[in-house]
Each structure stands twice: as structure tokens, then as C-alpha cells.
Design a protein around this motif. Structure first.
Motif, PDB file in Angstrom:
ATOM      1  N   ASN A 439      13.555  24.365 -46.833  1.00 16.35           N
ATOM      2  CA  ASN A 439      13.828  24.738 -45.312  1.00 16.35           C
ATOM      3  C   ASN A 439      14.880  25.454 -44.880  1.00 16.35           C
ATOM      4  OD1 ASN A 439      11.198  23.198 -44.075  1.00 16.35           O
ATOM      5  ND2 ASN A 439      12.143  21.810 -45.758  1.00 16.35           N
ATOM      6  N   ASP A 442      14.986  28.252 -42.327  1.00 18.45           N
ATOM      7  CA  ASP A 442      14.614  28.117 -40.961  1.00 18.45           C
ATOM      8  C   ASP A 442      15.900  27.758 -40.256  1.00 18.45           C
ATOM      9  OD1 ASP A 442      13.794  26.908 -38.443  1.00 18.45           O
ATOM     10  OD2 ASP A 442      12.761  25.146 -39.422  1.00 18.45           O
ATOM     11  N   SER A 443      16.188  28.881 -39.271  1.00 16.29           N
ATOM     12  CA  SER A 443      17.545  28.686 -38.358  1.00 16.29           C
ATOM     13  C   SER A 443      17.789  27.337 -37.568  1.00 16.29           C
ATOM     14  CB  SER A 443      17.690  29.891 -37.445  1.00 16.29           C
ATOM     15  OG  SER A 443      16.506  29.957 -36.784  1.00 16.29           O
ATOM     16  N   SER A 444      16.589  26.850 -37.234  1.00 17.58           N
ATOM     17  CA  SER A 444      16.586  25.403 -36.592  1.00 17.58           C
ATOM     18  C   SER A 444      16.952  24.232 -37.209  1.00 17.58           C
ATOM     19  CB  SER A 444      15.507  25.190 -35.864  1.00 17.58           C
ATOM     20  OG  SER A 444      14.254  24.863 -36.661  1.00 17.58           O
ATOM     21  N   LEU A 445      16.961  24.388 -38.758  1.00 19.97           N
ATOM     22  CA  LEU A 445      17.293  23.245 -39.621  1.00 19.97           C
ATOM     23  C   LEU A 445      18.535  22.649 -39.428  1.00 19.97           C
ATOM     24  CD1 LEU A 445      16.408  21.685 -42.217  1.00 19.97           C
ATOM     25  CD2 LEU A 445      17.878  23.285 -43.434  1.00 19.97           C
ATOM     26  N   SER A 446      18.556  21.431 -39.154  1.00 23.71           N
ATOM     27  CA  SER A 446      19.780  20.509 -38.606  1.00 23.71           C
ATOM     28  C   SER A 446      19.708  19.243 -39.590  1.00 23.71           C
ATOM     29  CB  SER A 446      19.531  20.108 -37.240  1.00 23.71           C
ATOM     30  OG  SER A 446      18.576  19.182 -36.952  1.00 23.71           O
ATOM     31  N   ASP A 449      17.081  16.762 -38.608  1.00 26.48           N
ATOM     32  CA  ASP A 449      15.717  17.061 -39.376  1.00 26.48           C
ATOM     33  C   ASP A 449      15.875  16.525 -40.952  1.00 26.48           C
ATOM     34  OD1 ASP A 449      14.888  18.499 -37.359  1.00 26.48           O
ATOM     35  OD2 ASP A 449      15.815  20.455 -38.110  1.00 26.48           O
ATOM     36  N   SER A 501      18.025  37.112 -40.558  1.00 23.81           N
ATOM     37  CA  SER A 501      16.985  36.245 -40.158  1.00 23.81           C
ATOM     38  C   SER A 501      15.944  35.649 -41.191  1.00 23.81           C
ATOM     39  CB  SER A 501      15.954  37.156 -39.450  1.00 23.81           C
ATOM     40  OG  SER A 501      14.714  36.461 -38.856  1.00 23.81           O
ATOM     41  N   GLY A 504      17.762  32.518 -42.558  1.00 23.96           N
ATOM     42  CA  GLY A 504      18.121  31.301 -41.615  1.00 23.96           C
ATOM     43  C   GLY A 504      19.166  31.310 -40.783  1.00 23.96           C
ATOM     44  N   ALA A 506      20.646  32.675 -37.210  1.00 26.80           N
ATOM     45  CA  ALA A 506      20.211  32.986 -35.817  1.00 26.80           C
ATOM     46  C   ALA A 506      20.578  34.412 -35.328  1.00 26.80           C
ATOM     47  CB  ALA A 506      20.517  31.801 -34.743  1.00 26.80           C
TER      48      ALA A 506
END
Length: 533
Positions: A439, A442-446, A449, A501, A504, A506
Motif C-alpha cells: 500500500n 497510496d498517498s493517504s497511507l498513515s 492505517d 503520483s 504515493g 501527494a
């Protein structure tokens, strides 16, 4: 047959509805045709209906107001409103009232027939569901009491406070008590008789208890697979008399139980004066039952008499035991040894008999096993060791001998924790690493998560990952992203914006800064240096 009422101040319109719809085919009958909203309400009170088809605009009481009154009289009634105009505000008000449909004039009778069929069908469905709810009421009452014995104090009242009225339960009594009946030979009897006959025998015991119901103001039953839980309620000024009556009923049960198939052991909880404290009585009844292990020739165990005084969970799980568990977590063997020494000295002062000390130590061992179970650590070897010690309990001549055994057991526990926790930590970090590898783009991976994926807290995940893998989670994500970017730069001619992009990031600016910080050169320079397309 469903009953229908038509309401319209225009008699031609109402008669047209009555004549142009085949009511018999829908198992329905028009029993009222009224010319005003007020008259409709009067007729509805005299003879209830299932469906109302009404015009909205009437002089004395319009259809919206009439619908509001009708629903207050019978919340289940279905209403179809008819208007000569497309007035959206009417429709919105009607929906808020619970009106099931809204149609416009001039009336299309085929369309109205379909709407009527739908309304009548929904009545059948609701009646069926209502019957199911009524049929399941006994199960809902059992579920209410099970929840009541799980939730505590204000939590119980806030979560379950509306249910007594819904379930028609009168719980306004002075005192309550919980009795737990356990069947010690349930598995053996199930195999011997079969499950059906075994369960019938359990129900027979409940019937015998119901025969003695009159001695209490109320008695509720909750049946579990191998237990019967009784909730007793009594209005009295003397709670001790309530407890004596409980003993009397249960002793009578054991004396009069005809078949003697089921070997019953009974725990009596402590009396409480608030239904929302029922969990205390239940927990004490369950604890009282544990004494059967130590006194196998006894059948009734009273929480009040077990140690000669009332006790709650604190008696078996007090703050000192939590301190002990904390020391196990730290694997501080010197502090554990000191705690055990103090603990055993206290036991000799509190419980001068060997049997009482036996019970108290057994509780502590149970707390250790529960702690290990919560950590998902295999306790089978420890359980065997404990059983072996208790099988030969008489071989311990002094409390110091048992203290030495307990101390060695704790050393064993700490070693198991080291091995098991290392394995667990490695598994958690491996799962996190795999999740990152799948993952990272995925730029929103935190961190949240990742922690949620492996079912630990974010702060714990961050610290554990760095400790085990010697690299932070953020650096791992960056490494994956930059490695992938390098491959794109060398093997493709896609733009830096597209690469950022896909990897990952933004935005391209952040990607370029991150790339240069990691590799030492900008993405463009890296592509040029490595012969990228």
C-alpha cells in the motif's frame, strides 16, 4: 380482511375510489366513506381501519392534520394522501408524519390500485414482523438479563434503561439476587441421553423451580448451555430473610429432584438493592460456585459464607494482584520474589487453615493463567504443572515450600513471555511490513492505517516496528517509494508528476525533495545520469 376508509369532501371522488378498485382481490373492504377529516377520526375511533385514502384539502380538518391525529391513535395505520396540485411542501410534511404514499389528481385508478396493493402488503409484512417480535419476547427478556449481568452501574442503565417498559418487566423491587445453577455432569449426560433429552431434563429443573415460585415476588430465568441463571426479586425490609428463603427453595429443589440425573452445584450471589447492580450479584454467584472444586461434597455455595463475609470481585482481583501482574509484565524477578514473600505472609495471617490459603492461592494462579491467555500464550504446560502441585498439595508441609514453588512458576512464566512476546512482536512487524509493501503507493497511507490493520495502537506500532526492524515506519515507506521511483526514472519516460503520483506522493514538489534527500540528486539528474528514457 383489511379495513379501508376513504375520506374526501367531494362525494363523487370518494365514491369513484370505492367503485373503481377491486377490493376483494386485495382481501380488503371499504368500511367507512367520510366527507371530512373530523368525521374520519370519529369513525376511526369507533371502528379501527388498516388503510386510509384521503384528500389533503378539506375545509374543517385537512388531510395532513387528520393524518397526524390518525397516526397518534394507531401508529400502524397506512395512509395514502391525494392532492389536486403538485405541492412538494405537502409531500414533505406527509412523509415526516409517516404517510406511506402521496399521489396527485386526477386519479389514475390503476396507479392508485398499485399504491394500495403496496400499502396493504406492507401491513402484512409489518404484522408478520410484529408477530416475530412477540414470539421472540422470551428470548429478548433472556438477552436483557444477560446484558444486565454484563454492563455495570450507569453503563447498564444508560444502555438498557428503556427495555423494561418495552418488555413489560416490572423491576420495581426492594432487593434482587442472582442464583447460578451449574450442571457438573453436563457433557457426560449429553453423550448418554442425547442433546434433546438432556435439554429436556434441564427444562424439568426449571419447572421444579417455578413450582416454588410463590415464595418470591418475581423470578426470572436465563438458560445457558450448562447453566441456569435465576434472577430473584423481593419486596422486604429484611434482606437476610430473602437470603434464607433462597436457601430454602434451593435445598428443597435438591431434596425433591426426582431423577437425580443432573448433578447440580448452586452459587448464590450477594443481595443488591438496585437492578442496575445485578452484575455484582451475578459475579459473586459465579465466584461462589468455584468453591465446589475445594468442597466437592457440598452443593450450595453462598457468596456471603464462602469466606465468612460478603465479597465482590475485589476479593479475588484486588489492586495488589494487579500490581503482581504488572511485575510479571516487567519480568522483574526480584520484585516478584519480594511480592510473593509478602503475599504468603499475609495469607498465613488472614487464613489460619490450609484449605482457606489453598483457595486464595488458587485464585492468584487463575489470575496468572488469565493474563497469559489474554496475551495468546499457550498455558497447557503451566496448567499441568499447577494440577500436579494441587494433586499433591498435602506434600507441601509449610507455606515456605509453596512460596518456593510459586516463585519457580513465575520464573517459568517470565521465560514463556520472553519467547512468546518475541514471536508475537516479529509477527506484528512482519504483517505491518507486508501491508506497507502492498500500500506504499497510496498517498493517504498513515501510521493509523497500519496499526489498525495489525490491531494495535499507533504509538505501540511505531515503537515496536523501530525496535524490531531497526528502521522507522516512515523511513520504510519512503524507501519503498523512492526505490519504485528509481525504476520508473530508468525504465520509462513518464513525467515526474506521474511518477510522484504512482509512488504515493501527494505532489511533485514533495516527491522531488524526498528523492534528493534520500538519493543525493534530483529525480531529473538521476534519470539523466542513469540513462533513463
Amino acid at each position: 380482511m383489511k379495513k379501508v376508509m376513504i375520506v374526501d369532501d367531494n362525494s363523487i371522488s370518494s365514491e369513484g375510489i370505492a367503485r373503481n378498485i377491486d377490493w376483494n382481490s386485495m382481501d380488503a373492504q371499504v368500511i367507512h366513506i367520510e366527507s371530512s377529516g373530523a368525521a374520519a377520526i370519529t369513525s376511526m375511533k369507533a371502528e379501527p381501519v388498516d388503510l386510509i385514502i384521503s384528500d389533503i384539502e378539506m375545509p374543517d380538518l385537512d388531510g395532513i392534520s387528520m393524518s397526524s391525529l390518525a397516526v397518534s391513535i394507531n401508529p400502524s395505520v397506512k395512509i395514502i394522501l391525494i392532492s389536486a396540485y403538485d405541492k412538494f411542501e405537502y409531500a414533505k410534511r406527509a412523509i415526516r408524519l409517516g404517510v406511506c404514499d402521496y399521489i396527485e389528481k386526477p386519479i389514475d385508478y390503476d396507479y392508485l390500485t398499485e399504491k394500495t396493493k403496496h400499502a396493504l402488503l406492507s401491513i402484512d409484512q409489518e404484522n408478520h414482523n410484529r408477530e416475530l417480535i412477540e414470539q421472540s419476547r422470551p428470548l429478548m427478556i433472556e438477552k436483557f438479563f444477560l446484558d444486565l449481568m454484563t454492563y455495570k452501574g450507569k453503563d447498564a442503565e444508560s444502555y438498557l434503561g428503556r427495555y423494561p417498559v418495552f418488555l413489560n418487566l416490572d423491576l420495581n423491587f426492594d432487593y434482587f439476587n442472582v442464583v447460578k445453577v451449574n450442571f457438573g455432569n453436563s457433557r457426560e449426560l449429553e453423550e448418554q441421553l442425547g442433546i434433546t433429552r438432556y435439554q429436556m431434563e434441564v427444562l424439568h429443573v426449571i419447572d421444579l423451580l417455578r413450582d416454588r415460585y410463590g415464595i418470591f415476588d418475581r423470578m426470572f430465568f436465563v438458560k445457558e448451555l450448562n447453566d441456569i441463571i435465576m434472577i430473584l426479586a423481593q419486596n422486604t425490609k429484611n434482606p437476610n430473610h430473602f437470603l434464607q428463603s433462597t436457601h430454602k427453595v434451593l435445598s428443597s429443589l435438591l431434596e425433591d429432584y426426582p431423577s437425580n440425573l443432573l448433578k447440580m452445584n448452586i452459587g448464590i450471589g450477594s443481595i443488591v438493592n438496585d437492578i442496575w447492580d445485578l452484575h455484582i450479584s451475578y459475579e459473586n454467584a459465579a465466584h461462589a460456585l468455584k468453591y465446589h472444586f475445594f468442597f466437592p461434597h457440598q452443593n450450595i455455595f453462598d457468596a456471603k459464607e464462602a469466606l465468612g463475609q460478603d465479597f465482590s470481585l475485589l476479593s479475588f482481583s484486588d489492586s495488589s494482584e494487579e500490581e503482581f501482574i504488572s511485575l510479571l509484565c516487567q519480568k522483574d524477578l526480584l520484585a516478584i520474589e519480594k511480592w510473593l514473600h509478602t503475599f504468603f505472609l499475609e495469607q498465613t495471617q488472614k487464613y489460619p487453615t490450609k484449605n482457606m490459603m489453598f483457595i486464595r492461592i488458587y485464585s492468584l494462579l487463575g489470575r496468572i493463567l488469565k493474563f497469559l491467555y489474554e496475551l495468546n500464550i499457550d498455558t497447557s504446560d503451566l496448567e499441568s504443572e499447577i494440577i500436579e502441585a494441587y494433586t499433591h498439595f498435602d506434600s507441601f508441609q509449610t507455606y515456605e515450600q509453596f512460596y518456593e514453588w510459586m516463585n519457580q512458576l513465575c520464573v517459568h512464566v517470565c521465560k514463556k513471555m520472553d519467547t512468546s512476546l518475541d514471536t508475537y512482536h516479529n509477527q506484528v512487524c512482519e504483517l505491518a511490513h507486508i501491508y506497507i509493501s502492498e500500500n506504499y503507493d497510496d498517498s493517504s497511507l498513515s501510521l493509523n492505517d497500519i496499526a489498525r490493520h495489525v490491531n494495535v495502537s499507533p504509538s505501540y506500532m511505531s515503537a515496536l516496528y523501530k525496535k524490531v526492524r531497526k528502521i522507522s515506519i516512515s523511513d520504510t515507506i519512503t524507501s519503498y517509494r523512492i526505490d519504485k521511483a528509481c525504476k520508473y526514472l530508468v525504465n520509462s519516460n513518464i513525467s515526474l508528476k506521474e511518477i510522484s503520483s504512482r509512488c504515493g506522493y501527494a505532489n511533485q514538489y514533495y516527491f522531488s525533495n524526498s528523492f534528493k534527500k534520500k538519493i543525493g540528486v534530483s529525480p531529473s539528474a538521476y534519470r539523466e545520469k542513469n540513462g533513463g528514457e
